[in-house]
Motif scaffolding. Structure first.
Motif, mmCIF file in Angstrom:
data_model
loop_
_atom_site.group_PDB
_atom_site.id
_atom_site.type_symbol
_atom_site.label_atom_id
_atom_site.label_comp_id
_atom_site.label_asym_id
_atom_site.label_seq_id
_atom_site.Cartn_x
_atom_site.Cartn_y
_atom_site.Cartn_z
ATOM 1 N N MET A 1 0.665 -1.448 -0.417
ATOM 2 C CA MET A 1 -0.022 -0.023 0.440
ATOM 3 C C MET A 1 1.126 0.937 -0.013
ATOM 4 O O MET A 1 1.854 1.559 0.489
ATOM 5 C CB MET A 1 -0.857 -0.388 1.023
ATOM 6 N N GLN A 2 0.793 2.305 -0.701
ATOM 7 C CA GLN A 2 1.266 3.682 -0.923
ATOM 8 C C GLN A 2 0.770 4.311 0.326
ATOM 9 O O GLN A 2 -0.433 4.131 0.778
ATOM 10 C CB GLN A 2 1.202 3.652 -2.460
ATOM 11 N N GLU A 3 2.719 4.551 0.535
ATOM 12 C CA GLU A 3 1.825 5.384 1.953
ATOM 13 C C GLU A 3 1.702 7.168 1.561
ATOM 14 O O GLU A 3 2.027 7.670 0.685
ATOM 15 C CB GLU A 3 3.574 5.826 2.109
ATOM 16 N N ILE A 4 0.772 7.406 2.877
ATOM 17 C CA ILE A 4 0.746 8.432 2.518
ATOM 18 C C ILE A 4 1.825 9.991 2.214
ATOM 19 O O ILE A 4 2.699 10.275 3.264
ATOM 20 C CB ILE A 4 -0.646 9.660 4.190
ATOM 21 N N SER A 5 1.844 11.223 1.156
ATOM 22 C CA SER A 5 2.803 11.538 1.450
ATOM 23 C C SER A 5 2.660 13.004 2.387
ATOM 24 O O SER A 5 3.320 13.636 2.907
ATOM 25 C CB SER A 5 3.202 12.158 -0.408
ATOM 26 N N TYR A 6 1.720 13.514 1.912
ATOM 27 C CA TYR A 6 1.193 14.436 2.551
ATOM 28 C C TYR A 6 -0.037 14.804 3.678
ATOM 29 O O TYR A 6 -1.124 13.907 3.294
ATOM 30 C CB TYR A 6 0.644 15.894 1.874
ATOM 31 N N HIS A 7 0.190 14.967 4.440
ATOM 32 C CA HIS A 7 -1.579 15.661 5.460
ATOM 33 C C HIS A 7 -1.080 17.604 4.910
ATOM 34 O O HIS A 7 -0.056 17.744 6.255
ATOM 35 C CB HIS A 7 -0.790 14.647 7.215
ATOM 36 N N ILE A 8 -2.265 17.890 4.739
ATOM 37 C CA ILE A 8 -2.945 18.624 4.335
ATOM 38 C C ILE A 8 -3.892 20.260 5.498
ATOM 39 O O ILE A 8 -4.562 18.991 5.763
ATOM 40 C CB ILE A 8 -3.193 18.956 3.157
ATOM 41 N N LEU A 9 -3.122 20.429 6.099
ATOM 42 C CA LEU A 9 -4.635 21.552 7.211
ATOM 43 C C LEU A 9 -4.494 22.820 6.372
ATOM 44 O O LEU A 9 -3.874 23.456 6.422
ATOM 45 C CB LEU A 9 -3.492 21.541 8.631
ATOM 46 N N LEU A 10 -6.190 22.650 6.087
ATOM 47 C CA LEU A 10 -6.298 23.450 5.039
ATOM 48 C C LEU A 10 -7.238 24.851 6.164
ATOM 49 O O LEU A 10 -8.442 24.647 6.720
ATOM 50 C CB LEU A 10 -7.125 23.651 4.055
ATOM 51 N N ASN A 11 -6.748 25.938 6.406
ATOM 52 C CA ASN A 11 -7.270 26.868 6.545
ATOM 53 C C ASN A 11 -8.419 27.666 6.321
ATOM 54 O O ASN A 11 -8.064 28.343 4.762
ATOM 55 C CB ASN A 11 -6.480 27.874 7.327
ATOM 56 N N ALA A 12 -9.457 27.377 5.878
ATOM 57 C CA ALA A 12 -10.580 27.828 5.172
ATOM 58 C C ALA A 12 -10.883 29.144 5.020
ATOM 59 O O ALA A 12 -11.902 29.331 3.873
ATOM 60 C CB ALA A 12 -12.096 26.701 5.171
ATOM 61 N N ARG A 13 -10.832 29.991 6.165
ATOM 62 C CA ARG A 13 -10.442 31.125 6.088
ATOM 63 C C ARG A 13 -9.527 31.962 5.379
ATOM 64 O O ARG A 13 -10.058 33.465 5.402
ATOM 65 C CB ARG A 13 -10.877 32.283 7.861
ATOM 66 N N SER A 14 -8.730 31.122 4.646
ATOM 67 C CA SER A 14 -7.336 32.375 4.402
ATOM 68 C C SER A 14 -7.651 32.054 2.598
ATOM 69 O O SER A 14 -7.184 31.812 2.185
ATOM 70 C CB SER A 14 -5.877 31.178 4.457
ATOM 71 N N GLY A 15 -7.059 33.708 2.623
ATOM 72 C CA GLY A 15 -6.881 33.977 1.558
ATOM 73 C C GLY A 15 -7.550 33.348 0.391
ATOM 74 O O GLY A 15 -8.756 33.404 0.259
ATOM 75 N N ALA A 16 -6.626 32.190 -0.517
ATOM 76 C CA ALA A 16 -7.619 31.976 -1.304
ATOM 77 C C ALA A 16 -8.728 31.058 -1.454
ATOM 78 O O ALA A 16 -9.261 30.290 -2.045
ATOM 79 C CB ALA A 16 -6.519 30.937 -2.385
#
Length: 316
Positions: A1-16
């Motif tokens: 099984m392929q390993e997870i490369s990135y865990h992304i914490l997205l701040n939905a209130r920031s900029g873009a």
């Protein structure tokens, strides 16, 4: 099984992210096109502390902070404690660390440039066990920052004029306070100031260089004492930052240290830590943590070659 490369914490209130240009779907499609397996946390209904715990428990080796400076600092603490690498997609207003590391500020450029980024080691500051990537400020500035937060997201003229009027009134009423400052090698001394800033590494003084740090691996904290800050002082300092002369301004004293302790009469202080105003219990104990953080960033530009002097050329 392929390993997870990135865990992304997205701040939905920031900029873009707030405008809808960056969504979990956009991020998923981009990383999938690279062959990366990612986990994306964009759930703002969950307490932020819980989201940080999820990031710490993730099997991913890289934690990606998609947000502003506050998101980056919080996730950097997790990355250090968990032995992971931090990546930074700057979506905030200031994006100070991204600017210092030449990380692209435009989302499209960031996506294009990710493949060329590599892990780099940089210093972090620490105050009372809490890390900071830029600076900690006490005194006049946190109160002004809190007022600025009240109009964040508003672009109307009334809000801007109201904040400017508050800024002028605040400067006129600021009183100096006494602070006992004890560097790592030296005796305690009492300073009467209006603001104190402690920065992770030193800010440059050059034309157009405003809060720019040429190095993040010098292994020092920079202590800035602002002795008086009237409206005229603020105007002069602002002009000095643009002209590259602010470090010699009469209102400021600068000192480089490895660690220090700051005591005031207040048991609890409002402090601006990397742009976020929080309460800290006194005394404030600072130290530099050299090369403590691994972060993905473009390769640093090579330093200009130094021409050998005549003495060196002949072996003297």
């Amino acid at each position: 099984m392929q390993e997870i490369s990135y865990h992304i914490l997205l701040n939905a209130r920031s900029g873009a992210a707030a405008t809808g240009a960056i969504t979990p779907q956009v991020l998923q499609e981009f990383f999938s096109s690279r062959g990366d397996i990612v986990s994306i946390d964009a759930d703002t209904s969950i307490p932020f502390a819980k989201r940080l715990q999820r990031a710490a428990a993730s099997p991913a080796k890289v934690l990606l902070a998609a947000g502003g400076d506050g998101t980056a600092t919080a996730l950097a603490q997790v990355a250090i404690e968990a032995g992971k690498t931090l990546a930074l997609m700057p979506l905030g207003t200031a994006n100070l660390l991204a600017r210092d590391l030449s990380i692209p500020l435009v989302v499209e450029k960031w996506l294009e440039g990710l493949a060329e980024m590599e892990p780099r080691r940089i210093d972090v500051g620490e105050v009372n066990g809490r890390i900071f990537l830029h600076k900690v400020v006490i005194g006049a500035v946190p109160g002004i920052a809190l007022a600025r937060e009240q109009i964040r997201g508003r672009s109307d003229l009334a809000a801007k004029l109201g904040f400017f009027a508050y800024f002028v009134r605040r400067l006129a009423r600021i009183k100096r306070f006494a602070a006992e400052i004890t560097p790592e090698s030296g005796d305690p001394r009492i300073e009467r100031v209006q603001s104190i800033a402690v920065a992770n590494n030193d800010y440059a003084a050059g034309v157009g260089q405003v809060f720019t740090r040429p190095r993040l691996d010098a292994g020092t904290l920079s202590l800035y004492l602002v002795r008086h800050l009237s409206f005229a002082d603020a105007l002069r300092l602002g002009a000095g930052m643009l002209m590259g002369t602010w470090r010699t301004d009469e209102a400021i004293e600068i000192e480089n240290v490895k660690s220090l302790v700051i005591r005031t009469r207040s048991r609890r202080l409002n402090a601006m830590v990397d742009g976020e105003v929080i309460g800290l219990e006194g005394p404030l104990t600072f130290r530099i943590r050299p090369l403590a953080l691994s972060i993905l960033a473009p390769k640093p530009a090579p330093e200009p070659a130094v021409e050998p002097t005549a003495a060196v050329a002949v072996g003297i």
